[in-house]
Design an enzyme around this catalytic site. Sequence first.
Site, PDB file in Angstrom:
ATOM      1  N   ARG A 244       0.849  -1.198   0.000  1.00 49.94           N
ATOM      2  CA  ARG A 244       0.000   0.000   0.000  1.00 49.94           C
ATOM      3  C   ARG A 244       0.875   1.235   0.000  1.00 49.94           C
ATOM      4  O   ARG A 244       1.856   1.279   0.749  1.00 49.94           O
ATOM      5  CB  ARG A 244      -0.795   0.069   1.302  1.00 49.94           C
ATOM      6  CG  ARG A 244      -1.829  -0.989   1.428  1.00 49.94           C
ATOM      7  CD  ARG A 244      -3.158  -0.373   1.230  1.00 49.94           C
ATOM      8  NE  ARG A 244      -4.218  -1.342   1.316  1.00 49.94           N
ATOM      9  CZ  ARG A 244      -5.480  -1.033   1.203  1.00 49.94           C
ATOM     10  NH1 ARG A 244      -5.829   0.209   0.989  1.00 49.94           N
ATOM     11  NH2 ARG A 244      -6.409  -1.944   1.285  1.00 49.94           N
ATOM     12  N   GLU A 273      -0.557   7.953  -5.266  1.00 49.10           N
ATOM     13  CA  GLU A 273      -1.177   7.241  -6.381  1.00 49.10           C
ATOM     14  C   GLU A 273      -2.537   7.864  -6.719  1.00 49.10           C
ATOM     15  O   GLU A 273      -3.270   8.186  -5.783  1.00 49.10           O
ATOM     16  CB  GLU A 273      -1.375   5.782  -5.938  1.00 49.10           C
ATOM     17  CG  GLU A 273      -1.359   4.799  -7.050  1.00 49.10           C
ATOM     18  CD  GLU A 273      -1.325   3.365  -6.515  1.00 49.10           C
ATOM     19  OE1 GLU A 273      -0.475   3.050  -5.660  1.00 49.10           O
ATOM     20  OE2 GLU A 273      -2.180   2.594  -6.958  1.00 49.10           O
ATOM     21  N   HIS A 291       1.253  -0.375  -9.911  1.00 49.66           N
ATOM     22  CA  HIS A 291       0.249  -1.112  -9.123  1.00 49.66           C
ATOM     23  C   HIS A 291      -0.335  -2.296  -9.921  1.00 49.66           C
ATOM     24  O   HIS A 291      -1.543  -2.390 -10.124  1.00 49.66           O
ATOM     25  CB  HIS A 291      -0.875  -0.169  -8.655  1.00 49.66           C
ATOM     26  CG  HIS A 291      -1.562  -0.700  -7.426  1.00 49.66           C
ATOM     27  ND1 HIS A 291      -2.159   0.105  -6.495  1.00 49.66           N
ATOM     28  CD2 HIS A 291      -1.760  -1.976  -6.969  1.00 49.66           C
ATOM     29  CE1 HIS A 291      -2.677  -0.636  -5.534  1.00 49.66           C
ATOM     30  NE2 HIS A 291      -2.455  -1.909  -5.796  1.00 49.66           N
TER      31      HIS A 291
HETATM   32  N1  LIG Z   1       0.300  -4.606  -5.293  1.00 49.63           N
HETATM   33  C1  LIG Z   1      -0.891  -5.111  -5.493  1.00 49.63           C
HETATM   34  O1  LIG Z   1      -1.431  -5.084  -6.606  1.00 49.63           O
HETATM   35  C2  LIG Z   1      -1.634  -5.749  -4.349  1.00 49.63           C
HETATM   36  C3  LIG Z   1      -2.545  -6.786  -4.636  1.00 49.63           C
HETATM   37  C4  LIG Z   1      -3.208  -7.387  -3.565  1.00 49.63           C
HETATM   38  C5  LIG Z   1      -2.974  -6.955  -2.266  1.00 49.63           C
HETATM   39  N2  LIG Z   1      -2.094  -5.924  -2.028  1.00 49.63           N
HETATM   40  C6  LIG Z   1      -1.833  -5.466  -0.669  1.00 49.63           C
HETATM   41  O2  LIG Z   1      -0.977  -6.383  -0.018  1.00 49.63           O
HETATM   42  C7  LIG Z   1      -1.138  -6.267   1.400  1.00 49.63           C
HETATM   43  C8  LIG Z   1      -1.176  -7.628   2.046  1.00 49.63           C
HETATM   44  O3  LIG Z   1      -2.268  -8.377   1.539  1.00 49.63           O
HETATM   45  P1  LIG Z   1      -2.592  -9.852   2.130  1.00 49.63           P
HETATM   46  O4  LIG Z   1      -3.643 -10.434   1.243  1.00 49.63           O
HETATM   47  O5  LIG Z   1      -1.345 -10.586   2.371  1.00 49.63           O
HETATM   48  O6  LIG Z   1      -3.245  -9.436   3.535  1.00 49.63           O
HETATM   49  P2  LIG Z   1      -3.416 -10.347   4.821  1.00 49.63           P
HETATM   50  O7  LIG Z   1      -4.509  -9.738   5.608  1.00 49.63           O
HETATM   51  O8  LIG Z   1      -3.516 -11.785   4.442  1.00 49.63           O
HETATM   52  O9  LIG Z   1      -2.019 -10.156   5.600  1.00 49.63           O
HETATM   53  C9  LIG Z   1      -1.638  -8.974   6.223  1.00 49.63           C
HETATM   54  C10 LIG Z   1      -0.789  -9.365   7.419  1.00 49.63           C
HETATM   55  O10 LIG Z   1      -0.214  -8.175   7.964  1.00 49.63           O
HETATM   56  C11 LIG Z   1      -0.221  -8.318   9.381  1.00 49.63           C
HETATM   57  N3  LIG Z   1      -0.082  -6.997   9.984  1.00 49.63           N
HETATM   58  C12 LIG Z   1      -1.045  -6.078  10.223  1.00 49.63           C
HETATM   59  N4  LIG Z   1      -0.501  -4.973  10.753  1.00 49.63           N
HETATM   60  C13 LIG Z   1       0.837  -5.221  10.864  1.00 49.63           C
HETATM   61  C14 LIG Z   1       1.936  -4.462  11.333  1.00 49.63           C
HETATM   62  N5  LIG Z   1       1.762  -3.238  11.814  1.00 49.63           N
HETATM   63  N6  LIG Z   1       3.173  -5.005  11.283  1.00 49.63           N
HETATM   64  C15 LIG Z   1       3.366  -6.266  10.785  1.00 49.63           C
HETATM   65  N7  LIG Z   1       2.351  -7.017  10.335  1.00 49.63           N
HETATM   66  C16 LIG Z   1       1.102  -6.509  10.353  1.00 49.63           C
HETATM   67  C17 LIG Z   1      -1.522  -9.025   9.691  1.00 49.63           C
HETATM   68  O11 LIG Z   1      -1.485  -9.657  10.952  1.00 49.63           O
HETATM   69  C18 LIG Z   1      -1.584 -10.041   8.544  1.00 49.63           C
HETATM   70  O12 LIG Z   1      -0.973 -11.267   8.906  1.00 49.63           O
HETATM   71  C19 LIG Z   1      -2.400  -5.423   1.591  1.00 49.63           C
HETATM   72  O13 LIG Z   1      -2.014  -4.101   1.920  1.00 49.63           O
HETATM   73  C20 LIG Z   1      -3.050  -5.417   0.228  1.00 49.63           C
HETATM   74  O14 LIG Z   1      -3.798  -4.247   0.013  1.00 49.63           O
HETATM   75  C21 LIG Z   1      -1.409  -5.337  -3.038  1.00 49.63           C
END
Ligand SMILES: NC(=O)c1ccc[n+]([C@@H]2O[C@H](COP(=O)([O-])OP(=O)(O)OC[C@H]3O[C@@H](n4cnc5c(N)ncnc54)[C@H](O)[C@@H]3O)[C@@H](O)[C@H]2O)c1
Length: 316
Positions: A244, A273, A291
């Site tokens: 993000r 963005e 992205h």
């Molecule tokens: N680049 C892209 O196109 C794209 C695509 C999909 C998702 N994403 C982003 O990727 C990120 C992760 O997605 P995901 O599906 O793995 O989510 P998820 O919910 O499966 O995993 C997120 C993890 O982060 C942990 N977390 C929360 N706050 C934290 C902190 N302060 N420090 C350390 N860990 C923390 C949570 O406990 C969880 O295990 C999200 O921000 C999502 O928006 C980006």
Amino acid sequence: MKILANDGISKSGKETLENAGFEVLAVNVAQEQLVTYINQNKVSVLLVRSSTKVTKEVIDACPTLKIIGRGGVGMDNIDVDYAKSKGLHVINTPEASSSSVAELVFAHLFSGVRFLHDANRNMPLEGDSNFKKLKNAYAKGIELRGKTLGIIGFGRIGVATARIALGIGMKVIFTDPFLDEATVTVPFFDNRSISFDLSSTPLENLLKTADFISLHVPAQKSYIIGKREFALMKDGVGIVNAARGGILDEVALVDALESGKVAFAGLDVYESEPIPELRILMHPDISLSPHIGAATEEAQDRIGLDLASQIIDLYK
Ligand SMILES: NC(=O)c1ccc[n+]([C@@H]2O[C@H](COP(=O)([O-])OP(=O)(O)OC[C@H]3O[C@@H](n4cnc5c(N)ncnc54)[C@H](O)[C@@H]3O)[C@@H](O)[C@H]2O)c1
């Protein structure tokens, strides 16, 4: 039963739904026409990605709607609580794009350690006139194998990233306040797999020991990585943000790149963005993508099939 796939749906997902007897309207109706279109066509299922907004007003104005489906993870564009309070099902496909994002992280990491992002900018300009100069400039690459990858946020994408890292011989450490231990299973092409037991480490320790850092946390109230965190990192670290914009302080990043603390960064997401800062776009030590973490053909297929199977199950 009519399904409006307003932000697109994969061929495989559409076919699965049609074979189950649904009519799939794969058109792109403008936001202001959405309510009229849904009502005129008596649409029961509205499928969106991130573009179409499914607000309280849309939900109230479309009594035929029974299911709202989001292809992907984030539901920021859907008023989920309100939809559920009105008895609608809200579904998404959180798993479908994890390995696509993880592969993009490695595209940035492999690019960063061999300066490909910069070589690709300079080879078209000087590759024929200054080949030797460029060869020298990019001669001091390093390898990922044997290095330590620090993963911040060990959810779906963090784990998918760990699988690739372990598969290419990296050591993996992670920090996640909601997870102490994790078993990561790395599958191979011939159905064999190897499992690794990993324990969470405090953020500070991760910052001090990782050779490369990848961010995989959800949106936060403040930066996860800012000036203080960069100061704790090893000299010459590489960092990737495909999670993000807004979790990584871009001003502090540019300072850290310029001081040499950070050797390179890979960014798929940006604080401002969709208009990233020019200082970021022009920086020679940043590998950039717009992205596209989840944007692979395979992920779109998995998203379409996952939505189709959830809809079919709900109508059983
Ligand atoms: N680049 C892209 O196109 C794209 C695509 C999909 C998702 N994403 C982003 O990727 C990120 C992760 O997605 P995901 O599906 O793995 O989510 P998820 O919910 O499966 O995993 C997120 C993890 O982060 C942990 N977390 C929360 N706050 C934290 C902190 N302060 N420090 C350390 N860990 C923390 C949570 O406990 C969880 O295990 C999200 O921000 C999502 O928006 C980006």
